[in-house]
Design a protein around this motif. Structure first.
Motif, mmCIF file in Angstrom:
data_model
loop_
_atom_site.group_PDB
_atom_site.id
_atom_site.type_symbol
_atom_site.label_atom_id
_atom_site.label_comp_id
_atom_site.label_asym_id
_atom_site.label_seq_id
_atom_site.Cartn_x
_atom_site.Cartn_y
_atom_site.Cartn_z
ATOM 1 N N GLY A 105 0.812 -1.217 0.000
ATOM 2 C CA GLY A 105 0.000 0.000 0.000
ATOM 3 C C GLY A 105 0.839 1.258 0.000
ATOM 4 O O GLY A 105 0.508 2.245 -0.656
ATOM 5 N N LEU A 106 1.948 1.238 0.729
ATOM 6 C CA LEU A 106 2.836 2.398 0.727
ATOM 7 C C LEU A 106 3.431 2.644 -0.657
ATOM 8 O O LEU A 106 3.651 3.788 -1.055
ATOM 9 C CB LEU A 106 3.957 2.212 1.745
ATOM 10 N N LEU A 107 3.690 1.584 -1.381
ATOM 11 C CA LEU A 107 4.269 1.736 -2.710
ATOM 12 C C LEU A 107 3.231 2.070 -3.777
ATOM 13 O O LEU A 107 3.517 2.820 -4.709
ATOM 14 C CB LEU A 107 5.002 0.457 -3.107
ATOM 15 N N ARG A 108 2.033 1.532 -3.655
ATOM 16 C CA ARG A 108 1.046 1.651 -4.720
ATOM 17 C C ARG A 108 0.118 2.856 -4.600
ATOM 18 O O ARG A 108 -0.336 3.367 -5.615
ATOM 19 C CB ARG A 108 0.192 0.376 -4.791
ATOM 20 N N PHE A 109 -0.215 3.273 -3.386
ATOM 21 C CA PHE A 109 -1.147 4.385 -3.233
ATOM 22 C C PHE A 109 -0.478 5.688 -3.636
ATOM 23 O O PHE A 109 0.718 5.868 -3.492
ATOM 24 C CB PHE A 109 -1.667 4.469 -1.800
ATOM 25 N N ARG A 110 -1.294 6.625 -4.121
ATOM 26 C CA ARG A 110 -0.738 7.838 -4.709
ATOM 27 C C ARG A 110 -0.682 9.025 -3.775
ATOM 28 O O ARG A 110 0.236 9.820 -3.841
ATOM 29 C CB ARG A 110 -1.565 8.221 -5.940
ATOM 30 N N ASP A 111 -1.677 9.183 -2.924
ATOM 31 C CA ASP A 111 -1.703 10.400 -2.110
ATOM 32 C C ASP A 111 -1.380 10.091 -0.650
ATOM 33 O O ASP A 111 -1.352 8.947 -0.212
ATOM 34 C CB ASP A 111 -3.048 11.114 -2.240
ATOM 35 N N VAL A 112 -1.128 11.149 0.077
ATOM 36 C CA VAL A 112 -0.657 11.024 1.462
ATOM 37 C C VAL A 112 -1.693 10.358 2.379
ATOM 38 O O VAL A 112 -1.327 9.464 3.143
ATOM 39 C CB VAL A 112 -0.222 12.401 2.009
ATOM 40 N N PRO A 113 -2.972 10.746 2.359
ATOM 41 C CA PRO A 113 -3.911 10.111 3.300
ATOM 42 C C PRO A 113 -4.052 8.598 3.112
ATOM 43 O O PRO A 113 -4.112 7.863 4.092
ATOM 44 C CB PRO A 113 -5.240 10.819 3.021
ATOM 45 N N THR A 114 -4.077 8.133 1.879
ATOM 46 C CA THR A 114 -4.201 6.686 1.684
ATOM 47 C C THR A 114 -2.913 5.971 2.057
ATOM 48 O O THR A 114 -2.952 4.858 2.576
ATOM 49 C CB THR A 114 -4.592 6.361 0.238
ATOM 50 N N ARG A 115 -1.774 6.598 1.823
ATOM 51 C CA ARG A 115 -0.514 5.992 2.257
ATOM 52 C C ARG A 115 -0.428 5.934 3.778
ATOM 53 O O ARG A 115 0.091 4.977 4.343
ATOM 54 C CB ARG A 115 0.674 6.778 1.710
ATOM 55 N N LEU A 116 -0.930 6.966 4.443
ATOM 56 C CA LEU A 116 -0.928 6.943 5.908
ATOM 57 C C LEU A 116 -1.832 5.843 6.438
ATOM 58 O O LEU A 116 -1.525 5.200 7.440
ATOM 59 C CB LEU A 116 -1.370 8.297 6.452
ATOM 60 N N HIS A 117 -2.952 5.646 5.780
ATOM 61 C CA HIS A 117 -3.854 4.569 6.180
ATOM 62 C C HIS A 117 -3.154 3.221 6.036
ATOM 63 O O HIS A 117 -3.229 2.368 6.925
ATOM 64 C CB HIS A 117 -5.122 4.610 5.335
ATOM 65 N N ALA A 118 -2.449 3.038 4.925
ATOM 66 C CA ALA A 118 -1.731 1.777 4.704
ATOM 67 C C ALA A 118 -0.583 1.610 5.685
ATOM 68 O O ALA A 118 -0.244 0.490 6.064
ATOM 69 C CB ALA A 118 -1.214 1.719 3.274
ATOM 70 N N ALA A 119 0.016 2.713 6.095
ATOM 71 C CA ALA A 119 1.165 2.619 6.992
ATOM 72 C C ALA A 119 0.762 2.342 8.432
ATOM 73 O O ALA A 119 1.565 1.810 9.202
ATOM 74 C CB ALA A 119 1.975 3.907 6.933
ATOM 75 N N THR A 120 -0.445 2.700 8.822
ATOM 76 C CA THR A 120 -0.812 2.556 10.230
ATOM 77 C C THR A 120 -1.735 1.369 10.501
ATOM 78 O O THR A 120 -1.432 0.553 11.364
ATOM 79 C CB THR A 120 -1.487 3.829 10.746
ATOM 80 N N LYS A 121 -2.819 1.264 9.806
ATOM 81 C CA LYS A 121 -3.828 0.268 10.182
ATOM 82 C C LYS A 121 -3.343 -1.180 10.038
ATOM 83 O O LYS A 121 -3.294 -1.906 11.031
ATOM 84 C CB LYS A 121 -5.108 0.476 9.360
ATOM 85 N N PRO A 122 -3.018 -1.656 8.839
ATOM 86 C CA PRO A 122 -2.634 -3.076 8.758
ATOM 87 C C PRO A 122 -1.287 -3.376 9.400
ATOM 88 O O PRO A 122 -1.078 -4.474 9.910
ATOM 89 C CB PRO A 122 -2.601 -3.355 7.255
ATOM 90 N N GLN A 123 -0.397 -2.416 9.420
ATOM 91 C CA GLN A 123 0.919 -2.658 9.996
ATOM 92 C C GLN A 123 0.822 -2.864 11.506
ATOM 93 O O GLN A 123 1.450 -3.752 12.053
ATOM 94 C CB GLN A 123 1.848 -1.493 9.654
ATOM 95 N N VAL A 124 0.029 -2.061 12.179
ATOM 96 C CA VAL A 124 -0.118 -2.196 13.630
ATOM 97 C C VAL A 124 -0.822 -3.507 13.973
ATOM 98 O O VAL A 124 -0.393 -4.227 14.878
ATOM 99 C CB VAL A 124 -0.876 -0.980 14.215
ATOM 100 N N LEU A 125 -1.872 -3.837 13.243
ATOM 101 C CA LEU A 125 -2.565 -5.099 13.504
ATOM 102 C C LEU A 125 -1.653 -6.280 13.215
ATOM 103 O O LEU A 125 -1.653 -7.281 13.948
ATOM 104 C CB LEU A 125 -3.850 -5.196 12.678
ATOM 105 N N GLY A 126 -0.852 -6.191 12.158
ATOM 106 C CA GLY A 126 0.095 -7.258 11.856
ATOM 107 C C GLY A 126 1.119 -7.441 12.957
ATOM 108 O O GLY A 126 1.454 -8.568 13.331
ATOM 109 N N LEU A 127 1.618 -6.341 13.497
ATOM 110 C CA LEU A 127 2.576 -6.431 14.600
ATOM 111 C C LEU A 127 1.937 -7.048 15.840
ATOM 112 O O LEU A 127 2.556 -7.872 16.516
ATOM 113 C CB LEU A 127 3.144 -5.059 14.939
#
Length: 134
Positions: A42-64
């Motif tokens: 998601g960090l690589l594929r999404f284009r704008d900042v809000p969607t990249r932030l969503h990809a960086a926080t939500k699934p990453q935290v749950l995965g950890l």
């Protein structure tokens, strides 16, 4: 003969429980790794900042969290749990905070598309800088 059979059946129960916990921890690690992989994609594929932030926080935290839970189940040790709990709590505290700060700075820099915002609660702050005093 019955007494001997019941002793061996009771001795086999912890092995079955260990195998079950190991299987659950394997599944949790796989699910956590997949969530972290989707965050990276998601960090690589999404284009704008809000969607990249969503990809960086939500699934990453749950995965950890899932991976930490799997490690705790696999090692079955209280000191390990005592080590992993602060790791998860710090991640839960810092991920939303850092995403908020990055999103706020992206808004101030103008890299967030204004047409994509449904509600712009920060429009007034763009007109008068916070340090201007009025």
């Amino acid at each position: 003969m019955n007494a001997l059979f019941s002793v061996t059946a009771d001795a086999a129960a912890p092995g079955v429980l260990d195998a079950g916990l190991d299987l659950v921890s394997l599944l949790l690690i796989l699910a956590g790794a997949l969530l972290c992989l989707t965050a990276a994609i998601g960090l690589l594929r999404f284009r704008d900042v809000p969607t990249r932030l969503h990809a960086a926080t939500k699934p990453q935290v749950l995965g950890l969290i899932l991976i930490c839970l799997a490690v705790a189940l696999s090692l079955r040790s209280w000191p390990v749990v005592a080590f992993l709990v602060p790791v998860v709590l710090i991640q839960l505290a810092t991920a939303p905070l850092s995403a908020h700060m990055v999103g706020r700075q992206a808004y101030r820099n103008g890299t967030v598309a204004q047409r994509d915002l449904v509600v712009d609660e920060l429009a007034e702050s763009r007109e008068t800088p916070p340090a201007a005093g009025g």
